[in-house]
Design an enzyme around this catalytic site. Sequence first.
Site, mmCIF file in Angstrom:
data_model
loop_
_atom_site.group_PDB
_atom_site.id
_atom_site.type_symbol
_atom_site.label_atom_id
_atom_site.label_comp_id
_atom_site.label_asym_id
_atom_site.label_seq_id
_atom_site.Cartn_x
_atom_site.Cartn_y
_atom_site.Cartn_z
ATOM 1 N N HIS A 133 0.811 -1.221 0.000
ATOM 2 C CA HIS A 133 0.000 0.000 0.000
ATOM 3 C C HIS A 133 0.842 1.267 0.000
ATOM 4 O O HIS A 133 2.051 1.239 0.232
ATOM 5 C CB HIS A 133 -0.993 0.018 1.167
ATOM 6 C CG HIS A 133 -0.399 0.198 2.540
ATOM 7 N ND1 HIS A 133 -0.292 -0.828 3.456
ATOM 8 C CD2 HIS A 133 0.110 1.290 3.167
ATOM 9 C CE1 HIS A 133 0.244 -0.374 4.578
ATOM 10 N NE2 HIS A 133 0.494 0.925 4.426
ATOM 11 N N ARG A 153 -2.306 10.987 3.948
ATOM 12 C CA ARG A 153 -3.089 11.655 4.983
ATOM 13 C C ARG A 153 -4.248 12.404 4.328
ATOM 14 O O ARG A 153 -4.087 12.964 3.241
ATOM 15 C CB ARG A 153 -2.219 12.639 5.761
ATOM 16 C CG ARG A 153 -1.120 11.962 6.585
ATOM 17 C CD ARG A 153 -0.239 12.995 7.258
ATOM 18 N NE ARG A 153 0.789 12.361 8.075
ATOM 19 C CZ ARG A 153 1.983 11.978 7.627
ATOM 20 N NH1 ARG A 153 2.291 12.162 6.341
ATOM 21 N NH2 ARG A 153 2.858 11.412 8.426
ATOM 22 N N ARG A 195 7.564 19.241 -1.994
ATOM 23 C CA ARG A 195 7.719 18.490 -3.239
ATOM 24 C C ARG A 195 8.505 17.197 -3.026
ATOM 25 O O ARG A 195 9.594 17.203 -2.483
ATOM 26 C CB ARG A 195 8.431 19.368 -4.260
ATOM 27 C CG ARG A 195 8.498 18.820 -5.662
ATOM 28 C CD ARG A 195 9.091 19.903 -6.559
ATOM 29 N NE ARG A 195 9.548 19.396 -7.829
ATOM 30 C CZ ARG A 195 8.779 19.243 -8.897
ATOM 31 N NH1 ARG A 195 7.504 19.550 -8.817
ATOM 32 N NH2 ARG A 195 9.258 18.792 -10.029
ATOM 33 N N HIS A 231 2.168 11.155 -7.247
ATOM 34 C CA HIS A 231 0.783 10.758 -7.487
ATOM 35 C C HIS A 231 0.599 9.267 -7.262
ATOM 36 O O HIS A 231 1.569 8.520 -7.166
ATOM 37 C CB HIS A 231 0.362 11.101 -8.923
ATOM 38 C CG HIS A 231 1.191 10.436 -9.995
ATOM 39 N ND1 HIS A 231 2.189 11.081 -10.676
ATOM 40 C CD2 HIS A 231 1.167 9.169 -10.511
ATOM 41 C CE1 HIS A 231 2.749 10.253 -11.549
ATOM 42 N NE2 HIS A 231 2.132 9.080 -11.466
ATOM 43 N N HIS A 276 0.172 2.257 -9.886
ATOM 44 C CA HIS A 276 1.474 2.616 -9.315
ATOM 45 C C HIS A 276 1.402 3.840 -8.414
ATOM 46 O O HIS A 276 0.417 4.565 -8.388
ATOM 47 C CB HIS A 276 2.527 2.837 -10.413
ATOM 48 C CG HIS A 276 2.319 4.036 -11.277
ATOM 49 N ND1 HIS A 276 1.801 3.972 -12.554
ATOM 50 C CD2 HIS A 276 2.562 5.358 -11.063
ATOM 51 C CE1 HIS A 276 1.748 5.186 -13.081
ATOM 52 N NE2 HIS A 276 2.203 6.052 -12.196
ATOM 53 N N GLU A 316 6.826 3.929 -9.215
ATOM 54 C CA GLU A 316 7.426 4.735 -10.272
ATOM 55 C C GLU A 316 8.391 5.729 -9.637
ATOM 56 O O GLU A 316 7.991 6.534 -8.793
ATOM 57 C CB GLU A 316 6.350 5.492 -11.053
ATOM 58 C CG GLU A 316 6.928 6.422 -12.121
ATOM 59 C CD GLU A 316 5.885 7.310 -12.776
ATOM 60 O OE1 GLU A 316 6.289 8.220 -13.525
ATOM 61 O OE2 GLU A 316 4.675 7.106 -12.547
ATOM 62 N N HIS A 349 3.956 7.030 3.454
ATOM 63 C CA HIS A 349 4.901 5.943 3.214
ATOM 64 C C HIS A 349 4.363 4.995 2.154
ATOM 65 O O HIS A 349 3.188 5.044 1.804
ATOM 66 C CB HIS A 349 5.179 5.158 4.503
ATOM 67 C CG HIS A 349 3.956 4.530 5.116
ATOM 68 N ND1 HIS A 349 3.285 5.081 6.169
ATOM 69 C CD2 HIS A 349 3.260 3.387 4.802
ATOM 70 C CE1 HIS A 349 2.246 4.314 6.496
ATOM 71 N NE2 HIS A 349 2.215 3.279 5.669
ATOM 72 N N GLU A 391 7.277 1.135 5.114
ATOM 73 C CA GLU A 391 6.768 0.284 6.186
ATOM 74 C C GLU A 391 6.962 -1.173 5.785
ATOM 75 O O GLU A 391 6.828 -1.527 4.613
ATOM 76 C CB GLU A 391 5.289 0.576 6.424
ATOM 77 C CG GLU A 391 4.693 -0.178 7.600
ATOM 78 C CD GLU A 391 3.222 0.135 7.811
ATOM 79 O OE1 GLU A 391 2.741 -0.102 8.929
ATOM 80 O OE2 GLU A 391 2.553 0.604 6.866
#
Length: 321
Positions: free
Chosen positions: A12, A16, A96, A100, A171, A235, A262, A308
């Site tokens: 995953h 937030r 930055r 995405h 991705h 990516e 993460h 994680e």
Amino acid sequence: MATDTSKYKLNHSMLRIKDPKASLKFYEFLGMKQVNKLEFPDNKFDLYFLAFDSPKATSHGNHWTDREGIIELTHNYGTENDPNYKIANGNSDPGRGFGHVAISVDNIQAACQRLEDAGYKFQKKLTDGKMRHIAFALDPDNYWVEIIGQKPLEETESAKETDVETYRMNHTMIRIKDPEISINFYKDVMGMDLKRTSESKNGGFNLYFLGYGPPAPESTVNGVNPVADREGLLELTWNYGTEKDANFKYHDGNAEPQGFGHICVTVDDLDAACARFEEKKVNWKKRLTDGRMKNVAFILDPDGYWIEVVQNEKLKQRSNW
């Protein structure tokens, strides 16, 4: 005690969010379903795990730790009522870094029209700019959600319908400073393979797609990304020259301004995997033995992004999530 990286999954990516009602509505409109929710009222936050889970989905019915392509939404209580709370979407300074998440769809024109008809905004529509085969929708927190097609444009131009049950969470994109260092880290330490490289010399950047599972087809069919039907890819975006600037640094999303948190890799044997990471001399954010949560570890990648590491519960029982 051994660990087999071929059994790892890019499980995953954590984002937030300000308002769970608005965010869940958006991702469920895209066809995702809540496959798990973890509540931490003492710490005043909840975690929502969303994935494509129709009978046509890649991981239909799997335990949430035995999947790829999940989006984890983290909600800290009260942000939805705070007019000053704002998420950093990762695409402007000073935050930055993260770029995405990307959804691949059956018919890109119909999929984009459906989003537009529902009132959702776009960072880039299909008709904007030179690249007519990708679009970027905006979720309620203004995270960019790339929309890519699983088929050539000319095959779907007349299509009016789109089937969300065929969508994939393809991705997650993060920007990197030095491609040689980052690619070596994800291959050697995390056990991923480089599936595809896309060079844009005129644009001054390269894209590297890494992940687990079988190799990608060698050729692109009619301009379609050859790994568009996959889930759980990473990516890496490299803008030429950043590796030569000693002071250059991307934002990890966890310092202020916060947004992306993460990526998470699930492993076959958590203790053995962490022992291997120790041998690889990784930079730890949190070892298994640190703090109260003994079933989660966090590694730092070369740019300081958090990774994680948790147990794939299908392969070995460890936690009653």
